[in-house]
Design a protein around this motif. Sequence first.
Motif, PDB file in Angstrom:
ATOM      1  N   ARG A   1      -2.114   8.599   4.751  1.00 34.62           N
ATOM      2  CA  ARG A   1      -3.355   9.063   4.249  1.00 34.62           C
ATOM      3  C   ARG A   1      -3.930   8.449   2.993  1.00 34.62           C
ATOM      4  O   ARG A   1      -5.088   8.066   2.962  1.00 34.62           O
ATOM      5  CB  ARG A   1      -3.732  10.655   4.498  1.00 34.62           C
ATOM      6  N   THR A   2      -3.362   8.440   1.896  1.00 38.68           N
ATOM      7  CA  THR A   2      -3.573   8.244   0.749  1.00 38.68           C
ATOM      8  C   THR A   2      -3.663   6.703   0.614  1.00 38.68           C
ATOM      9  O   THR A   2      -4.482   5.933  -0.007  1.00 38.68           O
ATOM     10  CB  THR A   2      -2.588   8.546  -0.236  1.00 38.68           C
ATOM     11  N   ALA A   3      -2.722   6.006   1.358  1.00 33.80           N
ATOM     12  CA  ALA A   3      -2.745   4.338   1.410  1.00 33.80           C
ATOM     13  C   ALA A   3      -3.759   3.979   2.250  1.00 33.80           C
ATOM     14  O   ALA A   3      -4.076   2.699   2.324  1.00 33.80           O
ATOM     15  CB  ALA A   3      -1.189   3.891   2.043  1.00 33.80           C
ATOM     16  N   LEU A   4      -4.608   4.885   3.004  1.00 35.41           N
ATOM     17  CA  LEU A   4      -5.523   4.240   4.147  1.00 35.41           C
ATOM     18  C   LEU A   4      -6.495   3.180   3.425  1.00 35.41           C
ATOM     19  O   LEU A   4      -6.521   2.004   4.194  1.00 35.41           O
ATOM     20  CB  LEU A   4      -6.246   5.527   4.501  1.00 35.41           C
TER      21      LEU A   4
ATOM     22  N   LEU B   1      -2.989  15.878  -7.130  1.00 35.93           N
ATOM     23  CA  LEU B   1      -3.597  16.459  -5.961  1.00 35.93           C
ATOM     24  C   LEU B   1      -3.881  15.131  -4.771  1.00 35.93           C
ATOM     25  O   LEU B   1      -3.777  13.918  -5.553  1.00 35.93           O
ATOM     26  CB  LEU B   1      -5.092  16.633  -6.321  1.00 35.93           C
ATOM     27  N   PHE B   2      -3.642  15.627  -3.650  1.00 36.83           N
ATOM     28  CA  PHE B   2      -3.925  14.474  -2.597  1.00 36.83           C
ATOM     29  C   PHE B   2      -5.321  14.105  -2.682  1.00 36.83           C
ATOM     30  O   PHE B   2      -6.324  14.802  -2.269  1.00 36.83           O
ATOM     31  CB  PHE B   2      -3.744  15.223  -1.267  1.00 36.83           C
ATOM     32  N   PRO B   3      -5.745  12.658  -3.054  1.00 35.90           N
ATOM     33  CA  PRO B   3      -6.846  12.273  -3.201  1.00 35.90           C
ATOM     34  C   PRO B   3      -7.837  12.240  -1.569  1.00 35.90           C
ATOM     35  O   PRO B   3      -9.100  12.161  -1.655  1.00 35.90           O
ATOM     36  CB  PRO B   3      -6.459  10.624  -3.442  1.00 35.90           C
ATOM     37  N   SER B   4      -6.963  12.113  -0.639  1.00 31.49           N
ATOM     38  CA  SER B   4      -7.768  12.110   0.734  1.00 31.49           C
ATOM     39  C   SER B   4      -8.405  13.359   1.214  1.00 31.49           C
ATOM     40  O   SER B   4      -8.772  13.510   2.066  1.00 31.49           O
ATOM     41  CB  SER B   4      -6.732  11.523   1.658  1.00 31.49           C
ATOM     42  N   GLU B   5      -7.787  14.595   0.558  1.00 34.84           N
ATOM     43  CA  GLU B   5      -8.186  15.876   0.935  1.00 34.84           C
ATOM     44  C   GLU B   5      -9.119  16.434   0.040  1.00 34.84           C
ATOM     45  O   GLU B   5      -9.216  16.254  -1.245  1.00 34.84           O
ATOM     46  CB  GLU B   5      -6.993  16.785   0.910  1.00 34.84           C
ATOM     47  N   THR B   6      -9.943  17.435   0.525  1.00 34.82           N
ATOM     48  CA  THR B   6     -10.953  17.973  -0.124  1.00 34.82           C
ATOM     49  C   THR B   6     -10.169  19.292  -1.077  1.00 34.82           C
ATOM     50  O   THR B   6      -8.989  19.360  -0.748  1.00 34.82           O
ATOM     51  CB  THR B   6     -11.936  18.842   0.536  1.00 34.82           C
ATOM     52  N   VAL B   7     -10.655  19.913  -1.832  1.00 35.16           N
ATOM     53  CA  VAL B   7     -10.247  21.234  -2.597  1.00 35.16           C
ATOM     54  C   VAL B   7      -9.621  22.327  -1.684  1.00 35.16           C
ATOM     55  O   VAL B   7      -8.412  22.455  -1.753  1.00 35.16           O
ATOM     56  CB  VAL B   7     -11.348  21.749  -3.411  1.00 35.16           C
ATOM     57  N   ALA B   8     -10.313  22.655  -0.567  1.00 36.42           N
ATOM     58  CA  ALA B   8      -9.940  23.542   0.405  1.00 36.42           C
ATOM     59  C   ALA B   8      -8.496  23.056   1.091  1.00 36.42           C
ATOM     60  O   ALA B   8      -7.732  23.678   1.390  1.00 36.42           O
ATOM     61  CB  ALA B   8     -10.922  23.706   1.223  1.00 36.42           C
TER      62      ALA B   8
ATOM     63  N   ALA C   1       0.905  -1.275   0.076  1.00 31.41           N
ATOM     64  CA  ALA C   1       0.044   0.038  -0.040  1.00 31.41           C
ATOM     65  C   ALA C   1       0.740   1.169  -0.156  1.00 31.41           C
ATOM     66  O   ALA C   1       0.772   2.114  -0.686  1.00 31.41           O
ATOM     67  CB  ALA C   1      -0.872   0.005   1.201  1.00 31.41           C
ATOM     68  N   VAL C   2       1.793   1.123   0.792  1.00 27.79           N
ATOM     69  CA  VAL C   2       2.832   2.537   0.848  1.00 27.79           C
ATOM     70  C   VAL C   2       3.596   2.651  -0.292  1.00 27.79           C
ATOM     71  O   VAL C   2       4.051   3.570  -1.080  1.00 27.79           O
ATOM     72  CB  VAL C   2       3.406   2.320   2.329  1.00 27.79           C
ATOM     73  N   TYR C   3       4.063   1.355  -0.683  1.00 30.70           N
ATOM     74  CA  TYR C   3       4.835   1.500  -1.887  1.00 30.70           C
ATOM     75  C   TYR C   3       4.467   1.889  -3.216  1.00 30.70           C
ATOM     76  O   TYR C   3       5.252   2.754  -4.105  1.00 30.70           O
ATOM     77  CB  TYR C   3       5.496  -0.123  -1.844  1.00 30.70           C
ATOM     78  N   SER C   4       3.122   1.645  -3.145  1.00 29.83           N
ATOM     79  CA  SER C   4       2.725   1.963  -4.707  1.00 29.83           C
ATOM     80  C   SER C   4       1.834   3.381  -4.464  1.00 29.83           C
ATOM     81  O   SER C   4       0.926   3.511  -5.498  1.00 29.83           O
ATOM     82  CB  SER C   4       1.627   0.761  -4.875  1.00 29.83           C
ATOM     83  N   ILE C   5       2.003   4.107  -3.484  1.00 31.25           N
ATOM     84  CA  ILE C   5       1.741   5.463  -3.464  1.00 31.25           C
ATOM     85  C   ILE C   5       2.361   6.254  -4.774  1.00 31.25           C
ATOM     86  O   ILE C   5       3.300   6.126  -5.076  1.00 31.25           O
ATOM     87  CB  ILE C   5       1.878   6.410  -2.257  1.00 31.25           C
ATOM     88  N   ASP C   6       1.505   6.924  -5.502  1.00 24.93           N
ATOM     89  CA  ASP C   6       2.099   7.654  -6.707  1.00 24.93           C
ATOM     90  C   ASP C   6       3.040   8.569  -6.290  1.00 24.93           C
ATOM     91  O   ASP C   6       2.861   9.384  -5.382  1.00 24.93           O
ATOM     92  CB  ASP C   6       0.863   8.368  -7.256  1.00 24.93           C
TER      93      ASP C   6
ATOM     94  N   THR D   1      -6.170   1.072   1.215  1.00 24.84           N
ATOM     95  CA  THR D   1      -5.300  -0.371   0.917  1.00 24.84           C
ATOM     96  C   THR D   1      -5.002  -0.679   2.157  1.00 24.84           C
ATOM     97  O   THR D   1      -5.036  -2.107   2.356  1.00 24.84           O
ATOM     98  CB  THR D   1      -4.086   0.043  -0.023  1.00 24.84           C
ATOM     99  N   LEU D   2      -4.386   0.075   3.139  1.00 27.93           N
ATOM    100  CA  LEU D   2      -4.305  -0.252   4.351  1.00 27.93           C
ATOM    101  C   LEU D   2      -5.247  -1.136   5.205  1.00 27.93           C
ATOM    102  O   LEU D   2      -5.049  -2.349   5.708  1.00 27.93           O
ATOM    103  CB  LEU D   2      -3.601   0.878   5.463  1.00 27.93           C
ATOM    104  N   VAL D   3      -6.385  -0.547   5.045  1.00 31.01           N
ATOM    105  CA  VAL D   3      -7.707  -1.297   5.766  1.00 31.01           C
ATOM    106  C   VAL D   3      -7.930  -2.365   4.737  1.00 31.01           C
ATOM    107  O   VAL D   3      -8.341  -3.618   5.538  1.00 31.01           O
ATOM    108  CB  VAL D   3      -8.980  -0.345   5.666  1.00 31.01           C
ATOM    109  N   ALA D   4      -8.044  -2.371   3.539  1.00 32.55           N
ATOM    110  CA  ALA D   4      -8.138  -3.534   2.917  1.00 32.55           C
ATOM    111  C   ALA D   4      -7.108  -4.736   3.173  1.00 32.55           C
ATOM    112  O   ALA D   4      -7.590  -6.026   3.465  1.00 32.55           O
ATOM    113  CB  ALA D   4      -7.854  -3.360   1.546  1.00 32.55           C
TER     114      ALA D   4
END
Lengths: 276, 273, 268
Positions: free
Chosen positions: B188-191, C96-103, B159-164, B193-196
Amino acid sequence: MTTIAAPMASRPRRAPLSPPLVYGAAAIAFLLVLWFAATAIPGVVSNKVLPSPFDVVERFATLAADTFSGSTLFGHAAASLTRWLIGVTVAVGLGVPLGVLLAWLPPLRPAVTPVFELFRYIPPFAWVPIAVLWYGASTTTQAMIVFIAAFPACVINTQLGVAQVDSILLRAAKTLGAGAATTLSRVVLPVAAPAIFTGIRIAFSNGWMALVGAELVVGKQGLGFLISQGQINDSVSTILVGMITIGALGALIDVVLQRVQRLLLPWKSATTRPVA
Amino acid sequence: MATRVRSFWRTPPGKIAWLAICLGSIVVLLGAWWYLTRPGGGISPLFLPPPDEVLDAFVRLLSRPYLGSTLGQHIAASLEVVMTGWLAAGLVGLPLGIAMGWWRKARWVAFPIFQVLRPVPPLAWIPLAIVWLGIGESARVFVVFIAAIVPWVMNSMQAVYSIDALLVSAALTLGANDRQILTRVVCRTALPTLVAGARISLGNAWTTLVAAELLAATSGLGYIALNASRTLEIGILLVAMAIIGVLGALFSVIMQLVTRIVAPWSRANAEGA
Amino acid sequence: MTTTKAHGPTAKMDIRGVSKTFDTRAGAVHALDRCDLAIREGEFVVVVGPSGCGKSTLMMIAAGLEAPSTGQILVDGKPAGPAGPQRTVVFQRFALFPSETVAQNIAFGLRVAGVDRAERARRVTEQLEFMRLSQFRDAYPHELSGGMQQRVAIARALVVRPEILLMDEPFGALDAQTRTVLQEEVARLSREMNYTVMFITHSVEEAVYLGDRVVVMSSRPGRIKKEIAIPRDAGWRRLDIEEASSEPGFIELKREIWALIRTEIVRQ
């Protein structure tokens, strides 16, 4: 020249997922040394709890040469492999055609969904008690557990593989005058083949894992039986030899299958994620 | 006419048709079960009891203690072991996996160890656990831990490795330091996938627990199943299997809900893979 | 139409003698060769070149995301440090960070810099209004179109008040209509706010429309082949791109630059 470096130039480079071999070897060598040290220094770990690596190697040689609990190590391994082979053969033989049917004839899907959902969350291992009741301590029982563990991966991955075949390809085949049978065999199956093969690989691995569990509970032969006998005889070295053999055979099966896949299906593999 | 028949078979059914076929299939299955197991139906109740007998067994399990504990206590025993082992594995595996995904050196050192461990089925650890820890709860927790930690680590790492990598670049140019990138962007972005990964891990833990309970337990659902098998109470055996399945499904549903709660922005929510 | 060589103390960002060699399995790849480029304060410099010429690599080096093999980047005459909000980047793929809103996305740079909540809210709101994004402030990136996502990325890069804005083919992933709208938007931005911009593109039309100066790169290894200044008071500056592209001066410039690039493509 151009095509090689262009993507690298546009984004930060990252280290590959698999480590350089040296690090892996070093890490494992370190663990082995740690293991040896723990058993060699008196008072750290009793030999009864954890025998030294050399004891395990020695035990391996003994088990390979002499009969233990009815067979040599190879006899147990052969028994396990036979049951496994029966189970996965049936699973692939039934699962792949079913997966193709489900993808090809969508109305069948809701018909099997209830059964699938019902059985999906019952661990293959939970079938052991009832399989024992049905078939006793026989090869059938073991093979049935393997089948139950292997079947879903065959069906689901085949279905996904076939369903993801681009409908443009199907239309192209139709405009070229191909009938259903030709389309299926010449267009759909080759495109779906990598996904199907991945499903088979998962099935083989699932089957192998479940078999070990089944053999722990029932049977008079097999690698799972061997380690349970090791437990009864309080012989940790026997257990470890069994575990290592099980792991090595499992890894070997997968490596062989990967090679076969690369050999038989050199084209690009499907994009869908395999489902375990 | 021929083309109309073909097109029915080649089109995915709509929502109502789907439900109808589903229901029909269930009715046919139940009917077949009842028909084949009725007296003189061809299947002996020792092989598969009729539906009403299974229902009776369920009622009996609910109303009276079985093997010294109520059904609730058996379920609680199983849940306790699975949760302990799974959470302990997560406590170790989640940070380890994230570290392995983020720091190359950590991955280089730890990944090979897991690659070596992975092919050994968790079930194969059961005898070792029994020798080491005896037939007690700690042996079961140990085996569940082993079963859960590999998917925790491997999926967290992936999950962490495949972050863009571009997201990391973007954060760098906006002035984030390494710690901020790891916590605010990567984790946060990996969340989802981490939960998966946590979900897969829980599934493995549950599967393995049932096996462990067949071999080293004095309570729990697997223990019920094995005893019922020995005493030929197939109804109870089937009920135990069904409860095991239902709980397994419940875990999966709960974890999907968790994804939706902790990562409402995730597109993966819609897929539910 | 003069060719400028604007080095010296006036440069906001000075790219000096930058070369880059990548080590690949197939051997060393020489991507950039002694590139010199000085960008003045408030100047909009567009870098064009054939694909694979290393213009994106040049931008990554300018941003501090990639280290040059030789040479250096100066900002206000001092060596530029690692990547940071002094030089923010707008990427082709939005990032863009997918986990964050525009603001939240827009606030990111302010938050990591420790700007207090009230000030953050004020600047984010201001930026949202400026980029006409106010109604999307609580949307997540995946709910927005590509064009909207890129507006958010631009807002996120601008809100930290960078010294230089770096744009790496920012409209390359957009459809033609959206691209036109955003090109006009960026032209408006640079007119109103007088940002210092380094902009990478492979579209000659985009280059002529937006740039104060167009820098043409050679094919690999990338070198600065020619610089063409475009007067600030060019007749098409206030026209939309459709009208601008039919102005005779515009057409002539486009032809001249395209001829330079064509010889590079043929040379590959």
